[in-house]
Design a protein around this motif. Sequence first.
Motif, PDB file in Angstrom:
ATOM      1  N   LEU B 159     -39.557 -33.063  15.078  1.00  0.00           N
ATOM      2  CA  LEU B 159     -40.539 -32.936  13.892  1.00  0.00           C
ATOM      3  C   LEU B 159     -41.485 -33.792  14.088  1.00  0.00           C
ATOM      4  CD1 LEU B 159     -40.389 -31.113  11.419  1.00  0.00           C
ATOM      5  CD2 LEU B 159     -39.675 -33.008  10.115  1.00  0.00           C
ATOM      6  N   PRO B 160     -41.325 -35.106  14.110  1.00  0.00           N
ATOM      7  CA  PRO B 160     -42.401 -36.062  14.278  1.00  0.00           C
ATOM      8  C   PRO B 160     -43.575 -35.441  15.119  1.00  0.00           C
ATOM      9  CG  PRO B 160     -40.750 -37.385  14.182  1.00  0.00           C
ATOM     10  CD  PRO B 160     -40.270 -35.952  14.569  1.00  0.00           C
ATOM     11  N   GLU B 217     -49.005 -35.488   7.062  1.00  0.00           N
ATOM     12  CA  GLU B 217     -48.080 -36.653   7.716  1.00  0.00           C
ATOM     13  C   GLU B 217     -46.879 -36.781   6.399  1.00  0.00           C
ATOM     14  OE1 GLU B 217     -50.522 -39.901   8.518  1.00  0.00           O
ATOM     15  OE2 GLU B 217     -50.453 -39.396  11.031  1.00  0.00           O
ATOM     16  N   ARG B 218     -47.480 -36.688   5.097  1.00  0.00           N
ATOM     17  CA  ARG B 218     -46.700 -36.756   3.958  1.00  0.00           C
ATOM     18  C   ARG B 218     -45.749 -35.645   3.993  1.00  0.00           C
ATOM     19  NH1 ARG B 218     -48.356 -40.416   0.086  1.00  0.00           N
ATOM     20  NH2 ARG B 218     -48.531 -41.469   2.075  1.00  0.00           N
ATOM     21  N   ILE B 219     -46.256 -34.550   4.076  1.00  0.00           N
ATOM     22  CA  ILE B 219     -45.341 -33.270   4.095  1.00  0.00           C
ATOM     23  C   ILE B 219     -44.097 -33.385   5.188  1.00  0.00           C
ATOM     24  CG2 ILE B 219     -44.952 -30.878   4.445  1.00  0.00           C
ATOM     25  CD1 ILE B 219     -47.961 -30.642   3.333  1.00  0.00           C
ATOM     26  N   VAL B 222     -41.576 -35.646   4.134  1.00  0.00           N
ATOM     27  CA  VAL B 222     -40.668 -35.262   3.170  1.00  0.00           C
ATOM     28  C   VAL B 222     -39.535 -34.340   3.939  1.00  0.00           C
ATOM     29  CG1 VAL B 222     -40.253 -33.515   1.196  1.00  0.00           C
ATOM     30  CG2 VAL B 222     -42.087 -35.232   1.189  1.00  0.00           C
ATOM     31  N   ILE B 223     -40.036 -33.538   4.900  1.00  0.00           N
ATOM     32  CA  ILE B 223     -38.958 -32.520   5.458  1.00  0.00           C
ATOM     33  C   ILE B 223     -38.014 -33.361   6.157  1.00  0.00           C
ATOM     34  CG2 ILE B 223     -38.891 -30.760   7.221  1.00  0.00           C
ATOM     35  CD1 ILE B 223     -41.895 -29.888   6.563  1.00  0.00           C
ATOM     36  N   ASN B 228     -32.541 -35.415   7.170  1.00  0.00           N
ATOM     37  CA  ASN B 228     -31.683 -36.415   7.510  1.00  0.00           C
ATOM     38  C   ASN B 228     -30.775 -36.309   6.444  1.00  0.00           C
ATOM     39  OD1 ASN B 228     -32.964 -37.045  10.131  1.00  0.00           O
ATOM     40  ND2 ASN B 228     -34.241 -38.262   9.253  1.00  0.00           N
ATOM     41  N   LEU B 229     -30.903 -35.519   5.303  1.00  0.00           N
ATOM     42  CA  LEU B 229     -29.664 -35.673   4.446  1.00  0.00           C
ATOM     43  C   LEU B 229     -28.404 -35.145   5.037  1.00  0.00           C
ATOM     44  CD1 LEU B 229     -31.222 -34.606   0.959  1.00  0.00           C
ATOM     45  CD2 LEU B 229     -30.137 -36.723   1.344  1.00  0.00           C
ATOM     46  N   TYR B 230     -28.525 -34.005   5.703  1.00  0.00           N
ATOM     47  CA  TYR B 230     -27.447 -33.448   6.172  1.00  0.00           C
ATOM     48  C   TYR B 230     -27.147 -33.970   7.695  1.00  0.00           C
ATOM     49  CZ  TYR B 230     -28.859 -30.509   2.472  1.00  0.00           C
ATOM     50  OH  TYR B 230     -29.344 -30.003   1.405  1.00  0.00           O
TER      51      TYR B 230
END
Lengths: 261, 236
Positions: B159-160, B217-219, B222-223, B228-230
């Motif tokens: 993602l990054p 970058e902000r979006i 957030v994603i 990373n929650l899961y």
Amino acid sequence: MGAPFDITYVFGYLPKLLSTLGMTLLIVGGSLLVGIVVGFLIALPRLYRIPMLNTLARIYVSFFRGTPILIQLFLFYYGLPEILKLAHLDISKAPVLVFVIITYGLHTGAFMSETIRASVTAVDRGQVEAAYAVGMTSYQAFTRIMLPQAMAIAVPVFSNLVIALLKDTSLAFSLGVMEMTGKAQTLGSLTQHFIEAYISLALIYLVVSMTLEKLLLIAERRLLRHEETDSTGHRRFRLEQKSSYRRMVASVDAGKGGTEV
Amino acid sequence: MKLDPSFIWTALIQLLSAIPTTLVITAVSVTIGFIIGLITALLRIYKIPVLSQIAAGYVTFIRGTPMLTHLLLIYFGLPMLVDALSAQFGWSIKSSSIPMIGFAFISFSITAGAYMAEVIRSGLLAVNRGQLEAAYSVGMTTPQALRRIVFPQALAVSLPNLSNSVIGMLHGSTLVFTVSVVDINAKAQIVASTNWKFFEAYLAAAVIFWGLTLLIERITAVIEKRINLYNRGGVA
């Protein structure tokens, strides 16, 4: 559009374009020098967490990474003389090349500072502590212990920065600097054989960037020669992947899409 | 020439109308580039004979040459190709019917594809091999295992880098001025030369691009947080 395709023009253009390769490499070399100096100046306040300067460095990096190089070129070309006029310096007569090198230098400096920062933090903290323990000053510890190790880690990313810079110099024609892309455009419009001119241009860029990559690969091997004979089994670098994988990650990490370009 | 701060604001307002063009070019090239990149990466990872060599050549060529040359090659080469083909087969397609922005879409998608291929490939390689083996052992087919197990993890890892590619393409989209599409950069050029205030106009353009980049970058942040929650600990 243009004359019918004729492959012989591609080869005919090669020597003509190669005559301007020097200009392209001059821009790359000049801005790399500026970039390395700027990169260090920007990275050091962030590494040593110097209050005010830390924030300024962060804004600098954010700006140069957050705006396209093309916009920066125009911005500095038109803006720098005005800003320096306030300081009673008249550089409006300076050659365009100077502006181009300054802009690319500042742009590369931002990316360079990130590279330097990342590679210095990748060196094990114990290394500096050990250097202090044997009585080195912080300057000695940095230049003798940190820098050689950090440099080896930085080379893959650095190599990508250089190649990205080489590709970015193709934009210098927009300010009227006669480098390879500008030359290719001129040749194309003179003979109406645009496509041949650009194929030959692409070939030269390809060869130059592959050569640069190979050279820097050799440099990396040399800098890492102590690592490869490390028989203790402990890896000193935190980047624990194989070097080929590390290079790939580095090439992706440089974050220049074409920007890369 | 004297610096006119109030004109920066005026220019900013005028440049707003060009933002959609820039965003559309970025979005199209990133989306198609992602698909091309995915295919290229899979070809290379599974080492499919011939095709994987072609894929490697494609990535090397695109990454070794400037984005500007791709655009110019497509801009001058594609009409020639299209006209030659329609003359050969009697198609009714004419090169002049391709809109200018079409060249930008095609060329930038090809560019983005090569960069994305490397991003996706490094993401896929970062996923632990055991994950795929575990998927096979519970009886999944290869497409199932890839789609359900490998891709979600690989996407999280890359993602990054994907966000960097998007930003790269956003910045690269400034090149369309060479094929006379009016994006933010070209609009800034127009605003600058009609008012003879170059510095202010480009400053406004820089501010817009800076804002857009920070937004991306902000979006991404957030994603990333959501993913990373899961995904606590483990492979990624």
